[in-house]
Enzyme design. Structure first.
Site, mmCIF file in Angstrom:
data_model
loop_
_atom_site.group_PDB
_atom_site.id
_atom_site.type_symbol
_atom_site.label_atom_id
_atom_site.label_comp_id
_atom_site.label_asym_id
_atom_site.label_seq_id
_atom_site.Cartn_x
_atom_site.Cartn_y
_atom_site.Cartn_z
ATOM 1 N N GLY A 325 0.827 -1.210 0.000
ATOM 2 C CA GLY A 325 0.000 0.000 0.000
ATOM 3 C C GLY A 325 0.859 1.257 0.000
ATOM 4 O O GLY A 325 0.540 2.238 -0.673
ATOM 5 N N TRP A 328 2.340 1.651 -3.416
ATOM 6 C CA TRP A 328 1.307 2.093 -4.356
ATOM 7 C C TRP A 328 1.245 3.625 -4.388
ATOM 8 O O TRP A 328 1.001 4.222 -5.438
ATOM 9 C CB TRP A 328 -0.046 1.527 -3.934
ATOM 10 C CG TRP A 328 -1.192 1.966 -4.794
ATOM 11 C CD1 TRP A 328 -1.658 1.363 -5.925
ATOM 12 C CD2 TRP A 328 -2.044 3.118 -4.590
ATOM 13 N NE1 TRP A 328 -2.735 2.054 -6.437
ATOM 14 C CE2 TRP A 328 -2.990 3.131 -5.637
ATOM 15 C CE3 TRP A 328 -2.091 4.116 -3.626
ATOM 16 C CZ2 TRP A 328 -3.972 4.113 -5.748
ATOM 17 C CZ3 TRP A 328 -3.066 5.103 -3.731
ATOM 18 C CH2 TRP A 328 -3.992 5.092 -4.777
ATOM 19 N N HIS A 329 1.496 4.262 -3.225
ATOM 20 C CA HIS A 329 1.402 5.720 -3.173
ATOM 21 C C HIS A 329 2.547 6.412 -3.899
ATOM 22 O O HIS A 329 2.413 7.576 -4.288
ATOM 23 C CB HIS A 329 1.361 6.190 -1.721
ATOM 24 C CG HIS A 329 0.019 6.008 -1.085
ATOM 25 N ND1 HIS A 329 -0.401 4.803 -0.560
ATOM 26 C CD2 HIS A 329 -1.010 6.876 -0.895
ATOM 27 C CE1 HIS A 329 -1.622 4.945 -0.084
ATOM 28 N NE2 HIS A 329 -2.029 6.181 -0.270
ATOM 29 N N GLY A 330 3.668 5.763 -4.052
ATOM 30 C CA GLY A 330 4.755 6.421 -4.760
ATOM 31 C C GLY A 330 6.018 5.594 -4.757
ATOM 32 O O GLY A 330 6.248 4.780 -3.848
ATOM 33 N N PHE A 482 -0.433 9.915 -7.646
ATOM 34 C CA PHE A 482 -0.384 8.495 -7.338
ATOM 35 C C PHE A 482 -1.089 7.681 -8.413
ATOM 36 O O PHE A 482 -1.116 6.493 -8.378
ATOM 37 C CB PHE A 482 -1.020 8.204 -5.978
ATOM 38 C CG PHE A 482 -0.405 9.033 -4.872
ATOM 39 C CD1 PHE A 482 0.964 9.263 -4.847
ATOM 40 C CD2 PHE A 482 -1.180 9.596 -3.886
ATOM 41 C CE1 PHE A 482 1.538 10.034 -3.855
ATOM 42 C CE2 PHE A 482 -0.616 10.359 -2.877
ATOM 43 C CZ PHE A 482 0.741 10.573 -2.868
#
Length: 482
Positions: A325, A328-330, A482
């Site tokens: 997770g 996934w954001h960066g 994102f």
């Protein structure tokens, strides 16, 4: 035409103008379902083109490949072939995501570990919202593989589902099983839907264009750009400001997306539910970015085995899910660390729940225990936000160091008077966030049932406030990156 510095945003005047024209044609096509769907697809592709230029073709690639794979999955019975098909969908979607988002990140790590560390980044454009529409499309093929939904017959419906512009670039991530049954229903917008949609759009616009943008430019960005120039108390309120900024930015976008969808006759699930009211980190992730956290739970955590293989394996699965997770954001180590700290918090909370034999976490705590639990959870989340927001790890530790070693509480009054506009908006933001849910529902209901001219006056009032307070340039949404 496409201009990378001028994407089509919900809070821009151009979008409001185009949406008014779009809504008129949409209403004229009310009884011509296929024509209406095709019209919305064309508008959605234009909307995406304005954000990412000619990379809009990725939408077509993802939509066409997953539609074809889904059709085969619906007809193939042999389990081996079904696994191969869903693996192909994973390779296409995650392959695109990895190439555009993680190539330079992985190349830099490889260079540092196995080469001379002098990696030259490739010039790779990151299409807006690719993390959202690839995850959304993946849920379709995985749900067919799990036999939870049937494959669509008409490709028009699938292209409509993937490209529907209100949630295309920053969510919420709408599951196929929730959205697809609505596509061919007769278009109907009740008075409650219309009123609630307007309320959400106005609420989202105020949160984003007034609170988030103002406190970001006039206070939060200054603190995080040069934390050592400010005292500890200023850094602390900079962190509180960022916690409010990112909530108002992202939930504001979600509110507008859900509101616009309601005006078009579609219902999206709730994406934020007053997350800072959470009395545990587990509760926080049931209230924050709900569509992503539930997606990660259903398609990552459960695929790892969830809690079915013992406590130790459950804790490992939680950590892995939150690390993914974070990634996934960066494509930066700070996001992985952010996810890892949250994962550790979830594991510690699970262990605490197991030791104390509690079943419901913070939900059913008496008020005298819930209030301090909310205080502790909020500050844990704020510490995590420091790593999420800071440009690099050095600055993150500078912010924390200033708070711990150079607090200087005596500058508090000077800070409040110097940034009084910022603190008025922060006060409004936090008061409205912590308002009882019954009061929020009552306000929403009052607006829903108001005469049309009252609703029009409210829109004019909100627009006037936005124009008076907004910054010179329209600020992009944080989650666009994102």
């Amino acid at each position: 035409m496409y201009n990378e510095n001028s994407p089509l945003l919900f809070n821009s005047g151009l979008f409001l103008f185009l949406f008014a024209a779009f809504a008129g044609i949409y209403a004229l096509l009310k009884n011509k379902t296929s024509a209406r769907l095709f019209f919305v697809i064309c508008f959605s592709y234009y909307f995406y083109y304005k954000s990412s230029g000619f990379y809009f073709f990725l939408l077509a690639v993802v939509s066409l490949s997953d539609f074809i794979i889904g059709s085969f999955l619906g007809n193939v019975k042999r389990q081996t072939f079904r696994k191969m098909l869903v693996a192909l969908s994973l390779i296409i979607n995650l392959g695109l995501l990895c190439y555009f988002k993680y190539t330079n990140f992985l190349g830099e790590i490889f260079s540092n570990v196995f080469h001379d560390g002098k990696f030259q980044p490739y010039n790779i454009f990151l299409p807006v919202g690719i993390s959202f529409f690839t995850f959304q499309s993946l849920s379709y093929t995985i749900d067919i593989y799990r036999q939870q939904i049937k494959p669509l017959i008409n490709p028009l419906d699938y292209f409509f589902y993937v490209s529907f512009f209100p949630q295309l670039v920053a969510g919420p991530i709408v599951r196929a099983k929730d959205f697809i049954p609505q596509i061919r229903k007769p278009l109907y917008v009740s008075r409650e839907m219309f009123g609630h949609g307007l309320y959400l759009i106005m609420s989202g616009l105020f949160k984003k264009a007034v609170i988030s943008d103002y406190i970001s430019i006039n206070f939060v960005d200054r603190i995080f750009d040069n934390p050592t120039l400010y005292s500890g108390v200023e850094n602390l309120f900079g962190v509180y400001g960022y916690a409010l900024q990112i909530y108002c930015d992202f939930s504001g976008y979600s509110d507008m997306a859900i509101g616009i969808a309601l005006l078009l006759g579609f219902t999206f699930p709730l994406n934020f539910n007053s997350p800072y009211k959470s009395a545990s980190i587990t509760e926080f992730w049931k209230r924050w970015h709900i569509s992503l956290s539930s997606w990660l739970k259903d398609y990552v955590y459960i695929s790892f085995g969830g809690n079915r293989k013992g406590k130790i394996r459950q804790y490992i699965n939680l950590m892995l899910t939150m690390l993914i997770g974070g990634l996934w954001h960066g494509a930066m180590l700070k996001f992985i660390l952010w996810g890892g700290i949250h994962g550790l918090g979830l594991v510690v909370h699970k262990i605490w729940m197991f030791i104390t034999r509690q079943q419901k976490g913070g939900k059913n705590l008496p008020l005298w225990r819930r209030i301090p639990a909310i205080f502790i959870t909020f500050h844990f989340v704020c510490i995590c936000w420091v790593f999420f927001r800071a440009d690099n790890m050095d600055k993150a530790f500078m912010v924390l160091s200033q708070i711990v070693t150079s607090f200087n509480a005596q500058v508090f009054v000077q800070m409040i008077t110097g940034y009084w506009g910022v603190f008025v908006l922060m006060l409004i933001g936090y008061i409205t966030h912590f308002m009882p849910i019954q009061l929020v529902a009552k306000v929403s209901r009052t607006i829903q049932l108001s005469p049309l001219f009252i609703q029009a006056l409210l829109i004019v009032l909100i627009t006037y406030i936005v124009i008076q307070i907004k910054t010179a340039d329209v600020q992009p949404f944080i989650y666009f990156q994102f």
